[in-house]
Design a protein around this motif. Structure first.
Motif, PDB file in Angstrom:
ATOM      1  N   LYS A   1       8.888   3.779  12.274  1.00 17.15           N
ATOM      2  CA  LYS A   1       8.311   3.911  10.935  1.00 17.15           C
ATOM      3  C   LYS A   1       9.212   4.727  10.008  1.00 17.15           C
ATOM      4  O   LYS A   1       8.819   5.087   8.900  1.00 17.15           O
ATOM      5  N   ASP A   2      10.423   4.978  10.456  1.00 14.86           N
ATOM      6  CA  ASP A   2      11.376   5.847   9.762  1.00 14.86           C
ATOM      7  C   ASP A   2      12.080   5.072   8.652  1.00 14.86           C
ATOM      8  O   ASP A   2      13.219   4.638   8.790  1.00 14.86           O
ATOM      9  N   VAL A   3      11.406   4.901   7.515  1.00 16.15           N
ATOM     10  CA  VAL A   3      11.929   4.032   6.462  1.00 16.15           C
ATOM     11  C   VAL A   3      13.215   4.584   5.842  1.00 16.15           C
ATOM     12  O   VAL A   3      14.034   3.814   5.313  1.00 16.15           O
ATOM     13  N   ASP A   4      13.435   5.905   5.922  1.00 13.08           N
ATOM     14  CA  ASP A   4      14.661   6.486   5.371  1.00 13.08           C
ATOM     15  C   ASP A   4      15.847   6.348   6.311  1.00 13.08           C
ATOM     16  O   ASP A   4      16.995   6.597   5.908  1.00 13.08           O
ATOM     17  N   GLY A   5      15.599   5.997   7.575  1.00 14.77           N
ATOM     18  CA  GLY A   5      16.700   5.830   8.525  1.00 14.77           C
ATOM     19  C   GLY A   5      17.360   7.123   8.939  1.00 14.77           C
ATOM     20  O   GLY A   5      18.530   7.124   9.330  1.00 14.77           O
ATOM     21  N   PHE A   6      16.624   8.256   8.904  1.00 16.11           N
ATOM     22  CA  PHE A   6      17.206   9.560   9.208  1.00 16.11           C
ATOM     23  C   PHE A   6      16.929  10.037  10.628  1.00 16.11           C
ATOM     24  O   PHE A   6      17.503  11.027  11.067  1.00 16.11           O
ATOM     25  N   HIS A   7      16.009   9.374  11.338  1.00 17.84           N
ATOM     26  CA  HIS A   7      15.676   9.835  12.689  1.00 17.84           C
ATOM     27  C   HIS A   7      16.910   9.709  13.585  1.00 17.84           C
ATOM     28  O   HIS A   7      17.654   8.724  13.496  1.00 17.84           O
ATOM     29  N   PRO A   8      17.174  10.704  14.470  1.00 15.43           N
ATOM     30  CA  PRO A   8      18.396  10.657  15.286  1.00 15.43           C
ATOM     31  C   PRO A   8      18.510   9.416  16.163  1.00 15.43           C
ATOM     32  O   PRO A   8      19.632   8.984  16.455  1.00 15.43           O
ATOM     33  N   ILE A   9      17.399   8.835  16.572  1.00 21.55           N
ATOM     34  CA  ILE A   9      17.478   7.598  17.356  1.00 21.55           C
ATOM     35  C   ILE A   9      18.076   6.482  16.519  1.00 21.55           C
ATOM     36  O   ILE A   9      18.978   5.748  16.958  1.00 21.55           O
TER      37      ILE A   9
ATOM     38  N   LYS B   1       0.855  -1.186   0.000  1.00 20.22           N
ATOM     39  CA  LYS B   1       0.000   0.000   0.000  1.00 20.22           C
ATOM     40  C   LYS B   1       0.893   1.240   0.000  1.00 20.22           C
ATOM     41  O   LYS B   1       1.797   1.358   0.825  1.00 20.22           O
ATOM     42  N   PHE B   2       0.633   2.172  -0.908  1.00 21.32           N
ATOM     43  CA  PHE B   2       1.483   3.361  -1.019  1.00 21.32           C
ATOM     44  C   PHE B   2       0.603   4.593  -1.111  1.00 21.32           C
ATOM     45  O   PHE B   2      -0.177   4.750  -2.041  1.00 21.32           O
ATOM     46  N   MET B   3       0.729   5.487  -0.137  1.00 24.12           N
ATOM     47  CA  MET B   3      -0.045   6.721  -0.102  1.00 24.12           C
ATOM     48  C   MET B   3       0.881   7.912  -0.334  1.00 24.12           C
ATOM     49  O   MET B   3       1.967   7.967   0.250  1.00 24.12           O
ATOM     50  N   ILE B   4       0.472   8.833  -1.188  1.00 22.02           N
ATOM     51  CA  ILE B   4       1.198  10.093  -1.355  1.00 22.02           C
ATOM     52  C   ILE B   4       0.335  11.202  -0.769  1.00 22.02           C
ATOM     53  O   ILE B   4      -0.770  11.468  -1.246  1.00 22.02           O
ATOM     54  N   ALA B   5       0.837  11.837   0.294  1.00 26.37           N
ATOM     55  CA  ALA B   5       0.169  12.986   0.884  1.00 26.37           C
ATOM     56  C   ALA B   5       0.796  14.229   0.262  1.00 26.37           C
ATOM     57  O   ALA B   5       1.918  14.603   0.609  1.00 26.37           O
ATOM     58  N   GLN B   6       0.107  14.822  -0.686  1.00 27.91           N
ATOM     59  CA  GLN B   6       0.677  15.915  -1.467  1.00 27.91           C
ATOM     60  C   GLN B   6       0.177  17.266  -0.950  1.00 27.91           C
ATOM     61  O   GLN B   6      -1.013  17.453  -0.710  1.00 27.91           O
ATOM     62  N   PHE B   7       1.127  18.200  -0.787  1.00 28.94           N
ATOM     63  CA  PHE B   7       0.821  19.527  -0.267  1.00 28.94           C
ATOM     64  C   PHE B   7       1.332  20.592  -1.237  1.00 28.94           C
ATOM     65  O   PHE B   7       2.325  20.381  -1.935  1.00 28.94           O
ATOM     66  N   PRO B   8       0.679  21.749  -1.256  1.00 25.57           N
ATOM     67  CA  PRO B   8       1.182  22.834  -2.093  1.00 25.57           C
ATOM     68  C   PRO B   8       2.464  23.425  -1.515  1.00 25.57           C
ATOM     69  O   PRO B   8       2.826  23.189  -0.358  1.00 25.57           O
TER      70      PRO B   8
ATOM     71  N   ASN C   1       1.768   8.359  12.050  1.00 23.92           N
ATOM     72  CA  ASN C   1       2.380   7.663  13.191  1.00 23.92           C
ATOM     73  C   ASN C   1       1.355   6.774  13.899  1.00 23.92           C
ATOM     74  O   ASN C   1       1.689   5.670  14.370  1.00 23.92           O
ATOM     75  N   LYS C   2       0.114   7.245  13.969  1.00 24.75           N
ATOM     76  CA  LYS C   2      -0.941   6.525  14.688  1.00 24.75           C
ATOM     77  C   LYS C   2      -1.649   5.488  13.817  1.00 24.75           C
ATOM     78  O   LYS C   2      -2.341   4.611  14.348  1.00 24.75           O
ATOM     79  N   ASP C   3      -1.490   5.598  12.510  1.00 25.31           N
ATOM     80  CA  ASP C   3      -2.208   4.728  11.568  1.00 25.31           C
ATOM     81  C   ASP C   3      -1.566   3.343  11.544  1.00 25.31           C
ATOM     82  O   ASP C   3      -0.434   3.170  11.089  1.00 25.31           O
ATOM     83  N   GLU C   4      -2.289   2.338  11.986  1.00 24.12           N
ATOM     84  CA  GLU C   4      -1.749   0.979  12.062  1.00 24.12           C
ATOM     85  C   GLU C   4      -1.536   0.357  10.684  1.00 24.12           C
ATOM     86  O   GLU C   4      -0.821  -0.643  10.564  1.00 24.12           O
ATOM     87  N   THR C   5      -2.139   0.935   9.641  1.00 28.11           N
ATOM     88  CA  THR C   5      -1.938   0.387   8.286  1.00 28.11           C
ATOM     89  C   THR C   5      -0.708   0.964   7.602  1.00 28.11           C
ATOM     90  O   THR C   5      -0.352   0.523   6.513  1.00 28.11           O
ATOM     91  N   ILE C   6      -0.077   1.949   8.240  1.00 28.75           N
ATOM     92  CA  ILE C   6       1.139   2.566   7.698  1.00 28.75           C
ATOM     93  C   ILE C   6       2.334   2.106   8.530  1.00 28.75           C
ATOM     94  O   ILE C   6       2.385   2.320   9.734  1.00 28.75           O
ATOM     95  N   ASN C   7       3.292   1.449   7.871  1.00 27.43           N
ATOM     96  CA  ASN C   7       4.487   0.932   8.545  1.00 27.43           C
ATOM     97  C   ASN C   7       5.726   1.764   8.269  1.00 27.43           C
ATOM     98  O   ASN C   7       6.735   1.631   8.974  1.00 27.43           O
ATOM     99  N   ALA C   8       5.654   2.612   7.241  1.00 28.50           N
ATOM    100  CA  ALA C   8       6.840   3.352   6.807  1.00 28.50           C
ATOM    101  C   ALA C   8       6.422   4.746   6.377  1.00 28.50           C
ATOM    102  O   ALA C   8       5.462   4.910   5.615  1.00 28.50           O
ATOM    103  N   ILE C   9       7.140   5.755   6.878  1.00 28.04           N
ATOM    104  CA  ILE C   9       6.850   7.148   6.545  1.00 28.04           C
ATOM    105  C   ILE C   9       8.121   7.806   6.020  1.00 28.04           C
ATOM    106  O   ILE C   9       9.205   7.604   6.582  1.00 28.04           O
ATOM    107  N   LEU C  10       7.983   8.589   4.963  1.00 26.17           N
ATOM    108  CA  LEU C  10       9.128   9.346   4.459  1.00 26.17           C
ATOM    109  C   LEU C  10       8.683  10.732   4.021  1.00 26.17           C
ATOM    110  O   LEU C  10       7.539  10.927   3.601  1.00 26.17           O
ATOM    111  N   VAL C  11       9.585  11.685   4.154  1.00 28.35           N
ATOM    112  CA  VAL C  11       9.355  13.055   3.713  1.00 28.35           C
ATOM    113  C   VAL C  11      10.251  13.297   2.508  1.00 28.35           C
ATOM    114  O   VAL C  11      11.475  13.225   2.604  1.00 28.35           O
TER     115      VAL C  11
END
Length: 287
Positions: free
Chosen positions: A116-124, A62-69, A85-95
């Motif tokens: 859920k940090d699929v890019d591996g950029f979170h400081p943790i 499942k792939f969602m694009i949240a598009q903003f102006p 973050n709260k959505d149980e159907t989303i396992n990976a988030i990227l900006v």
């Protein structure tokens, strides 16, 4: 003459393995989900997001694009990240980068659930990688793809001199940690490095991610070195070229990645594989 690393073919193999894992998850009633946050109208970003979605959906993700102006506020994006973050159907988030200047990319990345940090950029996750902590956590996708390439082509890392040109959080810094963890001897260079050519000529493995077209020529490379070109630059004619002068350096190196068709496909394949990692870790309680 160097052997050319076929990133497209290797990415296909990685994707085939990922597809098998997705099928096993489906048998358990689980579908991996990715949320891609896209701001503005940058043409390359829009194409990249569509490419990722097409490949993900082909594989059963499942792939969602949240598009903003372009005018989107940081508060709007933070609310969306919190929802994902709260959505149980989303396992990976990227900006998706680049972001408009008024947005703080670090702030947004730090708001993503580290699990859920699929890019591996979170400081943790960056800290866990830097400290070589045991357990499961994501790492930056391009470095992950590069390490997979080197493994596939039987490039031995312990004791090798590795020079990385480029110090970004996307490539240089996480790749430095991965290489150190693999017992390589690593030097990381940037635009302020003096006598860069003398340094790059010491490298058994040279990785270039500086964003400057053809900055590395044949005289900058040790004969027989492995050369990984992460750069993507577009010429006035619209042709994609790397940070390495491919035609010249391939006569000196032992292995070399082309642009396009080298690191790029492995970055996408690594992101998709890592989204499945995050899903498996979640449902297996291995986070």
């Amino acid at each position: 003459m160097a052997e050319i690393i076929n990133g497209r073919e290797l990415a296909k193999q990685v994707n085939q393995n990922t597809s098998l894992r997705i099928a096993k998850l489906a048998q358990r009633g689980v579908q991996p989900g990715i949320a891609d946050i896209l701001v503005g109208n940058d043409p390359a970003s829009r194409i990249y997001s569509r490419t990722k979605r097409r490949k993900a959906e082909q594989m059963g993700i499942k792939f969602m694009i949240a598009q903003f102006p372009e005018s989107a506020t940081e508060q709007e994006l933070m609310r969306t990240i919190e929802q994902f973050n709260k959505d149980e159907t989303i396992n990976a988030i990227l900006v998706q980068a680049p972001l408009p200047d008024h947005l703080d990319q670090v702030h947004l990345i730090n708001a993503i659930d580290p699990q859920k940090d699929v890019d591996g950029f979170h400081p943790i996750n960056v800290g866990k990688l830097y400290n070589k902590q045991p357990g499961n956590y994501p790492v930056a996708c391009t470095p992950r793809g590069i390490m997979k390439m080197l493994e596939h082509y039987d490039v031995d890392l312990p004791g090798k001199n590795v020079v990385i040109v480029g110090r970004s959080i996307l490539v240089g810094r996480p790749l430095q940690s991965l290489m150190i963890n693999a017992n390589a001897t690593v030097t990381i260079a940037g635009r302020h490095t003096k006598n860069l050519s003398a340094l790059t000529r010491t490298a058994d493995i040279l990785i270039v991610a500086a964003g400057q077209a053809k900055m590395i020529g044949a005289n900058d490379v040790k004969p027989g070195a492995v050369v990984i070109d992460v750069g993507i630059n577009r010429t006035a004619e619209g042709k994609l070229i790397g940070d390495v002068d491919f035609d010249a350096v391939k006569k000196v190196a032992s292995l070399i990645t082309p642009v396009p068709g080298g690191v790029g496909p492995m970055t996408v394949a690594s992101m998709l594989a890592q989204s499945v990692d995050l899903t498996e870790w979640k449902i297996n309680g291995e986070e």
